[in-house]
Design an enzyme around this catalytic site. Sequence first.
Site, short mmCIF file in Angstrom:
data_model
loop_
_atom_site.label_atom_id
_atom_site.label_comp_id
_atom_site.label_asym_id
_atom_site.label_seq_id
_atom_site.Cartn_x
_atom_site.Cartn_y
_atom_site.Cartn_z
N ASP A 105 0.79 -1.23 0.00
CA ASP A 105 0.00 0.00 0.00
C ASP A 105 0.83 1.28 0.00
O ASP A 105 2.00 1.30 0.36
CB ASP A 105 -0.98 0.01 1.17
CG ASP A 105 -0.30 -0.18 2.52
OD1 ASP A 105 0.80 -0.75 2.58
OD2 ASP A 105 -0.89 0.25 3.54
N GLU B 251 -0.66 -2.03 5.36
CA GLU B 251 0.28 -1.85 6.47
C GLU B 251 0.12 -0.48 7.08
O GLU B 251 0.24 -0.31 8.29
CB GLU B 251 1.72 -2.06 5.98
CG GLU B 251 2.77 -2.03 7.10
CD GLU B 251 3.17 -0.63 7.55
OE1 GLU B 251 3.49 -0.45 8.74
OE2 GLU B 251 3.15 0.31 6.71
N GLU B 252 -0.15 0.53 6.24
CA GLU B 252 -0.23 1.90 6.74
C GLU B 252 -1.37 2.09 7.73
O GLU B 252 -1.32 2.98 8.58
CB GLU B 252 -0.38 2.88 5.58
CG GLU B 252 0.82 2.96 4.64
CD GLU B 252 2.07 3.53 5.29
OE1 GLU B 252 1.98 3.97 6.45
OE2 GLU B 252 3.11 3.54 4.64
#
Length: 448
Positions: free
Chosen positions: A96, A163-164
């Site tokens: 991402d 992940e963010e």
Amino acid sequence: MTSDDERPRTPEGSGRPGARRVLPGLATLLPATTELYLDLHSHPELSGAERRTAARFADWLAEDGFHVLRGIGGHGVAATLSNGEGPAVLLRAELDALPVAERTGVPYASTVTVPGPDGRPVPVMHACGHDAHLACVAAAARWLAAGRDSWRGTLLVVGQPAEETLSGAVAMLEDGLYDRITPPDVVLAQHTASFPAGMVAHADGRVLAGSLTLEVGFEGEGGHAATPHLTADPLLAAAGTVTRLSTIVARETDPAERLVVSASSLRTADAGHTGNMIASRAVLHVTVRAFSEAALDRAALAVERIARAEAGSAAMPPRVTVARSSRSGVTLADPDVTAAVRSAHVAAFGPSRVTGWPATSATEDFPLLTGAGAHLHGRPGIRGAYWMLGAVGPAQWAAAPGTGAAEKFRSLPGNHSPRYLPSVRLTLETGTTALVTAALARLTDRAD
């Protein structure tokens, strides 16, 4: 896209201390890897929307003979390459990007926008280096697939979504990741940072902080801006909470304990809100970073206490709700795995290109794939190593203000900056070599 300051300075096979020993076959692999990186950088996708990125990554792995699973925990990709008896090693990268408008000025800069919740366009950029991580893992997987005579065991590759937002690792685990692939013995990952490209950095013990994100809602009777005394003003209580958050660190925390408490956003939640209205709802997001679970819990309780106290001090108190939207543990370097990987990196790059890394308050959901996170999903005993990958080209490093490394580090664009841009050739070359040599350090040599 290679500039003169990105080309290797040391010929292959040089025996000088600190010399970079070029991975055999890397020069042949780099053009396709660079093309992949540039394509990913130009076509970023936000957390949970990584459809194109995942497809590109999965197709690459399938070409190299991996058994590829798609759509795990969203757009997650997991691939397996079996090569005889031996340990299982997992290489992990993220898919991402971030809602950031790129200002690097390079020809391959992202111009991507997506519709936001209010219909306005939201710019998207790979401002954290995940495109480089993904390209390096893809290249390492291709190298190891072609060099199966040099290792044995099971090579696993994961492209993790979201992940963010710290939601992708848990989503993949809850979707049965470790039931659908061979459970790894070791998980390996790296992350770009603003220090010289061509170098890697290892921490002893703690690498990254744990984090907790809180969504604090304030809800009351809004009304006309001309008659605030008739309203329970949620925005005022939220603003008061923001100003008080600093006291959690300054007045409630031992100075020896590293803690960060940040108000990351504050907005009103009324549709069509105008300037002559007092909103009926305000939403405050607070992020906490710490190096122990106990510190995270204490800070979370303090945030809630302050929010309720600020609301309660009003003549017409707004209602307060607190929800924990994400949580991730401290990223720890397993001592044995890290020692083996560090030794492999010293052998590959020379001792002058392998340095230490002080624990930082950035965070990751990588720990969920190892340690306690894996244990919760019935897979105890999975260990991990996580290192930092230099991304600043020599010319950019030399031009950065400051006389020492610490001053230069502070002056350079960091992760999540709209000007963050890895040096392409050196970052990909070093990152691919770092992953290959780390994997080989854990995979069993094939007997003749």
